[in-house]
Design a protein around this motif. Sequence first.
Motif, mmCIF file in Angstrom:
data_model
loop_
_atom_site.group_PDB
_atom_site.id
_atom_site.type_symbol
_atom_site.label_atom_id
_atom_site.label_comp_id
_atom_site.label_asym_id
_atom_site.label_seq_id
_atom_site.Cartn_x
_atom_site.Cartn_y
_atom_site.Cartn_z
ATOM 1 N N PHE A 61 60.223 34.948 42.258
ATOM 2 C CA PHE A 61 59.037 34.992 41.455
ATOM 3 C C PHE A 61 57.924 35.676 42.302
ATOM 4 N N SER A 63 53.271 35.770 42.795
ATOM 5 C CA SER A 63 52.167 35.412 42.262
ATOM 6 C C SER A 63 51.219 36.622 42.740
ATOM 7 N N SER A 82 44.832 43.473 36.524
ATOM 8 C CA SER A 82 45.769 44.555 36.420
ATOM 9 C C SER A 82 47.133 43.994 37.067
ATOM 10 N N ALA A 85 48.938 41.066 35.378
ATOM 11 C CA ALA A 85 49.863 41.379 34.167
ATOM 12 C C ALA A 85 51.037 41.866 34.481
ATOM 13 N N ASP A 86 51.612 42.051 35.599
ATOM 14 C CA ASP A 86 53.079 42.242 36.059
ATOM 15 C C ASP A 86 53.887 41.458 35.576
ATOM 16 N N PRO A 87 55.112 41.539 34.918
ATOM 17 C CA PRO A 87 55.890 40.507 34.355
ATOM 18 C C PRO A 87 56.682 39.641 35.649
ATOM 19 N N ARG A 88 56.638 40.212 36.793
ATOM 20 C CA ARG A 88 57.002 39.178 37.940
ATOM 21 C C ARG A 88 56.311 38.256 38.324
ATOM 22 N N VAL A 90 53.942 35.065 38.036
ATOM 23 C CA VAL A 90 54.239 33.765 37.050
ATOM 24 C C VAL A 90 52.898 33.048 37.355
ATOM 25 N N LYS A 125 48.011 31.951 33.101
ATOM 26 C CA LYS A 125 48.922 31.753 34.264
ATOM 27 C C LYS A 125 48.257 30.852 35.264
ATOM 28 N N LEU A 256 56.602 30.981 33.042
ATOM 29 C CA LEU A 256 56.884 32.267 33.073
ATOM 30 C C LEU A 256 58.309 32.346 33.985
ATOM 31 N N LYS A 258 61.679 32.104 34.479
ATOM 32 C CA LYS A 258 62.829 31.757 33.881
ATOM 33 C C LYS A 258 64.124 31.774 35.106
#
Length: 259
Positions: A61, A63, A82, A85-88, A90, A125, A256, A258
């Motif tokens: 994951f 940061s 911005s 906002a990347d889904p990776r 967390v 986050k 976030l 998973k």
Amino acid sequence: MLLVDSHCHLDRLSYGDKQSDMASVLAKAKAQGVGYFLCVSVTQQQFPSMLQAIAPYPQVFASCGVHPLNQEPGVDVDLLRSQAADPRVVAIGETGLDYYYSPENKTVQQESFRQHIRVARELGKPLIIHTRDAQVDTLRIMAEEGADQIGGVLHCFTESLEMAEAAMAMGFYISISGIVTFRNAKALQEVVRALPLERLLVETDSPYLAPIPHRGKENEPAFVRDVAQFVADLKEVSLAELADVTSRNFFALFSLAKP
């Protein structure tokens, strides 16, 4: 048994071909029971290359943030938002205050810290906080900016039990690195003995701060097992229990991420 390296800098290890060498580093860690990793950003400039390097590895994951010692050219808040906002991503950070190495730019560090907390709250986050010789200001800014509303972790913790307790009262976790194994870390070891298991994480902060018995080597995620074993011994619990609790803590904090 499952361990999580809750704070590492995989893109800063000394290897050439990051894809193949990162794969071997992660495989070595897996052989030691380390299944997940949080690769932590320290500058906005290197974030894209860090993200690209870890892209093939879903167990890693990310940061994003600006380390308090990396304040040139300063934090771009729109870019931070911005990138975060990347889904990776967390978590937000690492951010915080370091008056040990850079007491001369306290004001700049404090404003950057505040901006990180605001973005973390906005995006939901949690925070990764670096603090050294700045206990009063760290806790004050956390309180003033509502860090308790989002939570996070004080990483590579070396401060007092009183600071840890104040942070935990705001919903924060305390992460322990290889420093705890050092011969001159008696005060930190006493702090760790007093901390509740349900608020602990373990980390390497690799490539820095290799634990005993690896002093003098470049640190790597596989060595988080040595940190965990040392902490387990301090807490008088088994390595399996320490691994289970800290892994559950990690996924509770970084919701976030998973597994």
